[in-house]
Design an enzyme around this catalytic site. Structure first.
Site, PDB file in Angstrom:
ATOM      1  N   PHE A 122       9.404  -5.820   3.121  1.00 11.11           N
ATOM      2  CA  PHE A 122       8.479  -4.844   3.700  1.00 11.11           C
ATOM      3  C   PHE A 122       8.652  -4.872   5.209  1.00 11.11           C
ATOM      4  O   PHE A 122       9.112  -5.876   5.770  1.00 11.11           O
ATOM      5  CB  PHE A 122       7.029  -5.210   3.335  1.00 11.11           C
ATOM      6  CG  PHE A 122       6.347  -4.210   2.450  1.00 11.11           C
ATOM      7  CD1 PHE A 122       6.652  -4.117   1.103  1.00 11.11           C
ATOM      8  CD2 PHE A 122       5.373  -3.347   2.963  1.00 11.11           C
ATOM      9  CE1 PHE A 122       6.019  -3.199   0.285  1.00 11.11           C
ATOM     10  CE2 PHE A 122       4.737  -2.426   2.149  1.00 11.11           C
ATOM     11  CZ  PHE A 122       5.053  -2.346   0.804  1.00 11.11           C
ATOM     12  N   GLN A 242      -3.722   3.492  12.303  1.00  4.97           N
ATOM     13  CA  GLN A 242      -2.315   3.524  11.907  1.00  4.97           C
ATOM     14  C   GLN A 242      -1.916   4.785  11.151  1.00  4.97           C
ATOM     15  O   GLN A 242      -2.603   5.188  10.218  1.00  4.97           O
ATOM     16  CB  GLN A 242      -2.028   2.318  11.005  1.00  4.97           C
ATOM     17  CG  GLN A 242      -0.609   2.276  10.478  1.00  4.97           C
ATOM     18  CD  GLN A 242      -0.337   0.979   9.740  1.00  4.97           C
ATOM     19  OE1 GLN A 242      -0.655   0.855   8.564  1.00  4.97           O
ATOM     20  NE2 GLN A 242       0.199  -0.002  10.427  1.00  4.97           N
ATOM     21  N   HIS A 244       0.931   5.920   8.692  1.00  5.00           N
ATOM     22  CA  HIS A 244       2.008   5.398   7.846  1.00  5.00           C
ATOM     23  C   HIS A 244       3.168   6.386   7.935  1.00  5.00           C
ATOM     24  O   HIS A 244       2.952   7.593   7.852  1.00  5.00           O
ATOM     25  CB  HIS A 244       1.493   5.287   6.411  1.00  5.00           C
ATOM     26  CG  HIS A 244       2.411   4.537   5.483  1.00  5.00           C
ATOM     27  ND1 HIS A 244       3.647   5.019   5.130  1.00  5.00           N
ATOM     28  CD2 HIS A 244       2.259   3.348   4.857  1.00  5.00           C
ATOM     29  CE1 HIS A 244       4.217   4.145   4.304  1.00  5.00           C
ATOM     30  NE2 HIS A 244       3.405   3.132   4.130  1.00  5.00           N
ATOM     31  N   LEU A 254       0.577   9.037  -0.173  1.00  4.18           N
ATOM     32  CA  LEU A 254       1.448   7.961   0.305  1.00  4.18           C
ATOM     33  C   LEU A 254       2.676   7.734  -0.566  1.00  4.18           C
ATOM     34  O   LEU A 254       2.585   7.715  -1.784  1.00  4.18           O
ATOM     35  CB  LEU A 254       0.652   6.656   0.367  1.00  4.18           C
ATOM     36  CG  LEU A 254       1.363   5.593   1.201  1.00  4.18           C
ATOM     37  CD1 LEU A 254       1.191   5.899   2.670  1.00  4.18           C
ATOM     38  CD2 LEU A 254       0.850   4.223   0.883  1.00  4.18           C
ATOM     39  N   GLU A 257       5.875   1.911   1.362  1.00  4.46           N
ATOM     40  CA  GLU A 257       6.943   1.295   2.139  1.00  4.46           C
ATOM     41  C   GLU A 257       7.878   0.499   1.226  1.00  4.46           C
ATOM     42  O   GLU A 257       9.019   0.208   1.581  1.00  4.46           O
ATOM     43  CB  GLU A 257       6.268   0.362   3.156  1.00  4.46           C
ATOM     44  CG  GLU A 257       7.134  -0.102   4.267  1.00  4.46           C
ATOM     45  CD  GLU A 257       6.284  -0.795   5.335  1.00  4.46           C
ATOM     46  OE1 GLU A 257       5.226  -0.246   5.719  1.00  4.46           O
ATOM     47  OE2 GLU A 257       6.673  -1.872   5.772  1.00  4.46           O
ATOM     48  N   ARG A 288       5.309  -0.219  11.231  1.00  3.21           N
ATOM     49  CA  ARG A 288       4.981   1.181  10.945  1.00  3.21           C
ATOM     50  C   ARG A 288       4.810   2.039  12.188  1.00  3.21           C
ATOM     51  O   ARG A 288       5.176   3.208  12.197  1.00  3.21           O
ATOM     52  CB  ARG A 288       3.693   1.234  10.120  1.00  3.21           C
ATOM     53  CG  ARG A 288       3.933   0.749   8.744  1.00  3.21           C
ATOM     54  CD  ARG A 288       2.662   0.748   7.944  1.00  3.21           C
ATOM     55  NE  ARG A 288       2.983   0.303   6.594  1.00  3.21           N
ATOM     56  CZ  ARG A 288       2.077   0.027   5.675  1.00  3.21           C
ATOM     57  NH1 ARG A 288       0.794   0.131   5.946  1.00  3.21           N
ATOM     58  NH2 ARG A 288       2.447  -0.359   4.477  1.00  3.21           N
ATOM     59  N   HIS A 369      -3.532   6.580   7.916  1.00  8.12           N
ATOM     60  CA  HIS A 369      -3.512   5.621   6.812  1.00  8.12           C
ATOM     61  C   HIS A 369      -4.539   4.507   6.912  1.00  8.12           C
ATOM     62  O   HIS A 369      -5.229   4.197   5.948  1.00  8.12           O
ATOM     63  CB  HIS A 369      -2.112   5.022   6.748  1.00  8.12           C
ATOM     64  CG  HIS A 369      -1.891   4.090   5.600  1.00  8.12           C
ATOM     65  ND1 HIS A 369      -2.034   4.496   4.297  1.00  8.12           N
ATOM     66  CD2 HIS A 369      -1.518   2.787   5.555  1.00  8.12           C
ATOM     67  CE1 HIS A 369      -1.766   3.477   3.490  1.00  8.12           C
ATOM     68  NE2 HIS A 369      -1.469   2.423   4.230  1.00  8.12           N
ATOM     69  N   ARG A 411      -1.220  -2.890  11.865  1.00  5.00           N
ATOM     70  CA  ARG A 411      -1.139  -3.791  10.715  1.00  5.00           C
ATOM     71  C   ARG A 411       0.227  -3.706  10.052  1.00  5.00           C
ATOM     72  O   ARG A 411       0.770  -2.618   9.902  1.00  5.00           O
ATOM     73  CB  ARG A 411      -2.218  -3.401   9.696  1.00  5.00           C
ATOM     74  CG  ARG A 411      -2.067  -4.106   8.374  1.00  5.00           C
ATOM     75  CD  ARG A 411      -3.187  -3.812   7.414  1.00  5.00           C
ATOM     76  NE  ARG A 411      -3.159  -2.488   6.826  1.00  5.00           N
ATOM     77  CZ  ARG A 411      -2.368  -2.109   5.820  1.00  5.00           C
ATOM     78  NH1 ARG A 411      -1.513  -2.951   5.290  1.00  5.00           N
ATOM     79  NH2 ARG A 411      -2.446  -0.878   5.338  1.00  5.00           N
TER      80      ARG A 411
END
Ligand SMILES: Cc1cc2nc3c(=O)[nH]c(=O)nc-3n(C[C@H](O)[C@H](O)[C@H](O)COP(=O)(O)OP(=O)(O)OC[C@H]3O[C@@H](n4cnc5c(N)ncnc54)[C@H](O)[C@@H]3O)c2cc1C
Length: 612
Positions: A122, A242, A244, A254, A257, A288, A369, A411
């Site tokens: 990730f 954030q 994404h 979504l 990831e 991100r 996100h 994050r």
């Protein structure tokens, strides 16, 4: 009005709320969970890609020697050094036994050929302080959150936690400087219920619905954050929201990831794997904020597909295998592998777009996100109200609504699910201890007077503007002016727009349904009030932070300013009447220092430029 009494009331039944309820009840407390959704419909159930933990499970021949300290380092670096380092350390260390605990509760993780929990890569997760990408994301196909939610719900039922489903919390009750409970509306009857408790924990999730393109469910309207802010609790670091990188074009749904973790790549109109330019080392698996900005840069430079505002995410086995071979990796994938590892993603694209990702690339754009900011807490989920970490007795928060702050300014993927289970569990344990000795502080006189008056006002609204009109205008201005890239003039425009929208909300709203049973019309209008509050405090916190850090990227202040701004923002709502009596003011305080404890022990944790 009905009054209930419990030792502890948990508001919200996502991963954080259920973990807290489970641990508070295991510790002997009499616990209720109050949730506006049926518990297993909470947004945690949509989490796809995985939960990070430095288990270091062997991948084929690769020993994958992972350690919590590497996970903590990545979290701090990913957060652009605004994370409280003690919290990042707790997150990384306790992730390991939290995941094993979930496994022992029966969570059906994917397995390696040796039978261990399978882990994938990730963004931003590395071994040995950035040396190479780590396999750290434990997953159950692309339905990890669904499995966590089902597992925890079963455990709570087994442990006799009492559930009040489809009860909408609309106020928090304070008396003598102590949080003494909350007020909810029962959706089925419209009745007000007071939940009198020694401890109340907010786990109400995020507020992605402030923006027009979002991965967040319609229920994510930030109610918990808004109600406590109206009662004087500050919001911390709200400017850090954030985006994404990979939401389905226009829809925002979504695409995990995990697609890039399994080898998927981002491609522009020229067929270029453009992340090679922006993050030469880890490419598509940079953090991100970095990837979202890169996509916007490509779009600005006219490199969107067909000149439109999207790029491609490609998980076709032939593309992935070509890049894997180029990188000298032994892994290869085929159609069956993709079908097995990413079934829901394939399903979304086939259903909503008519695109089959094993044959064609997916059209994607960044999507709103995750809230890094929220209700300030310490590592035991106790709410704190100022830069001196003063605890507000009886009030707790965990999960996305809380700001511990372990994520800092951005994050990393998989770290929210870790946050839920680690700090939900710590909150539950802290509550179990607290209620053993804490007295039951009485309720304030007339506990529902103000909130009932507010709902009467809403019910009688007979202006000309429907709630959705205001909501759409709010989402548009936030998307355009407080999105991935920011600058003074645009943010001021958003603040002005939001103030005008609030005026319309107070003076010109119209409600069609004036009844009491299942009145979603009025509750949605009330939720819009929460969104307006949070949008405004986000824009005000953002215009005030004159630097670029993590997810807050300013075109007029491109540099990070560690000398002056390595501090948290606390935003206090300043007005006497807690409910909408015109435009509230906000007082901002930037005296809360970032905890740099790991940096004191280890040079590598000192703030430095982020290179991926
Ligand atoms: C599509 C998607 C995929 C994601 N994938 C991942 C991933 O793979 N890994 C990862 O780490 N993170 C992921 N995230 C982020 C992560 O899932 C969320 O941050 C996290 O689940 C939030 O959990 P929570 O317990 O804080 O709240 P939620 O799960 O959002 O639950 C909120 C709860 O609060 C209740 N509630 C809200 N308002 C009220 C009210 N007024 N009264 C009563 N109850 C209320 C709701 O009923 C609900 O039960 C993803 C997020 C999304 C949107």
């Amino acid at each position: 009005m009905k009054i209930h009494q419990f030792d502890a009331v948990i508001v919200g039944a996502g991963g954080a709320g259920l973990m807290a309820a489970l641990y508070a009840s295991k510790g002997g407390a009499n616990v209720a969970v109050v949730s506006k959704l049926y518990p297993t419909r909470s947004h945690t159930g949509t989490a796809q890609g995985g939960i990070g933990a430095a288990l270091g499970n062997k991948i084929g021949d690769d020993p994958n020697e992972d350690k919590p300290i590497y996970h903590a380092f990545d979290t701090v670096k990913g957060g652009d050094y605004l994370a409280d380092q003690n919290a990042a350390k707790v997150l990384a260390e306790e992730a390991v036994d939290s995941v094993i605990e979930l496994e022992h509760m029966g969570l059906p993780f994917d397995r390696t050929s040796e039978g261990r929990i399978s882990q994938r890569r990730f963004g931003g997760h590395t071994l040995n302080f950035g040396e190479k990408l780590a396999y750290r994301a434990c997953h159950a196909a692309d339905r990890t959150g669904h499995m966590i939610l089902q597992t925890l719900y079963q455990q709570c039922i087994k442990n006799n936690v009492r559930f009040f489903d489809e009860f909408h919390v609309v106020d928090v009750l304070m008396n003598q400087g102590v949080c003494v409970g909350s007020t909810a509306i029962d959706l089925a009857t419209g009745e007000f219920h007071v939940f009198h408790a020694k401890a109340t924990l907010f786990a109400t999730g995020g507020w992605g619905r402030c923006w027009s393109v979002t991965s967040n469910a319609v229920s994510l309207t930030g109610d918990g954050a808004a109600v406590v802010m109206r009662r004087g609790v500050p919001m911390q670091d709200m400017e850090f929201y954030q985006f994404h990188p990979t939401g389905i074009f226009k829809l925002g749904i979504l695409i995990t990831e995990g697609v890039r973790g399994e080898g998927g790549v981002l491609i522009n109109r020229h067929g270029e794997r453009f992340m090679e330019k922006y993050a030469p080392k880890v490419k598509d698996l940079a953090s991100r904020d970095v990837v979202s900005r890169a996509i916007y840069m490509e779009l600005r430079n006219g490199n969107g597909i067909k000149g439109k505002d999207y790029v491609h995410l490609d998980i076709r086995p032939e593309t992935v295998n070509r890049y894997l071979a180029e990188a000298g990796e032994s892994k290869r994938i085929d159609r069956d592998y993709v079908e097995k590892k990413l079934p829901d993603i394939l399903d979304f694209c086939r259903t909503y777009l008519g695109v089959d990702p094993v044959k064609e690339p997916m059209p994607i754009q960044p999507t709103a996100h995750y809230a890094m900011g929220g209700i300030p807490t310490n590592v035991d989920a106790e709410v704190v109200t100022d830069e001196n970490w003063t605890i507000l007795p009886g009030m707790y928060a965990a999960g996305e609504v809380a700001c511990v702050s372990c994520h800092g300014a951005n994050r990393l993927g998989t770290n929210s699910l870790v946050d839920l289970v680690v700090f939900g569990r710590r909150g539950g344990k802290a509550i179990a201890n607290f209620v053993k000795t804490a007295p039951m502080t009485p309720l304030p006189a007339n506990p529902t007077r103000q909130i009932e008056a507010e709902f009467d006002r809403l019910r009688r609204s007979n202006g000309k503007t429907k709630a959705y009109v205001i909501r759409d205008a709010m989402q548009k201005t936030m998307m355009e002016n407080v999105g991935v890239f920011r600058e003074e003039k645009a943010m001021q425009q958003a603040i002005d727009d939001l103030r005008e929208l609030r005026e319309r909300y107070v003076r010109d709203l119209v409600i069609d349904d004036r009844g009491s049973k299942f009145n979603t019309d009025i509750l949605e209008a009330w939720e819009l009030g929460c969104l307006l509050d949070l949008a405004e405090v986000t824009a005000i916190s953002a215009i005030n932070r004159k630097e670029s850090r993590g997810a807050h990227s300013r075109e007029d202040y491109k540099k990070r300013d560690d000398e002056h701004l390595l501090v948290h923002t606390l935003a206090y709502r300043e007005c006497d009447e807690p409910y909408y009596s015109g435009t509230p003011d906000y007082r901002l305080n930037m005296d809360k220092k970032v905890d740099l404890s790991l940096a004191l022990e280890d040079e590598r944790f000192k703030p430095k430029e982020r290179v991926y």
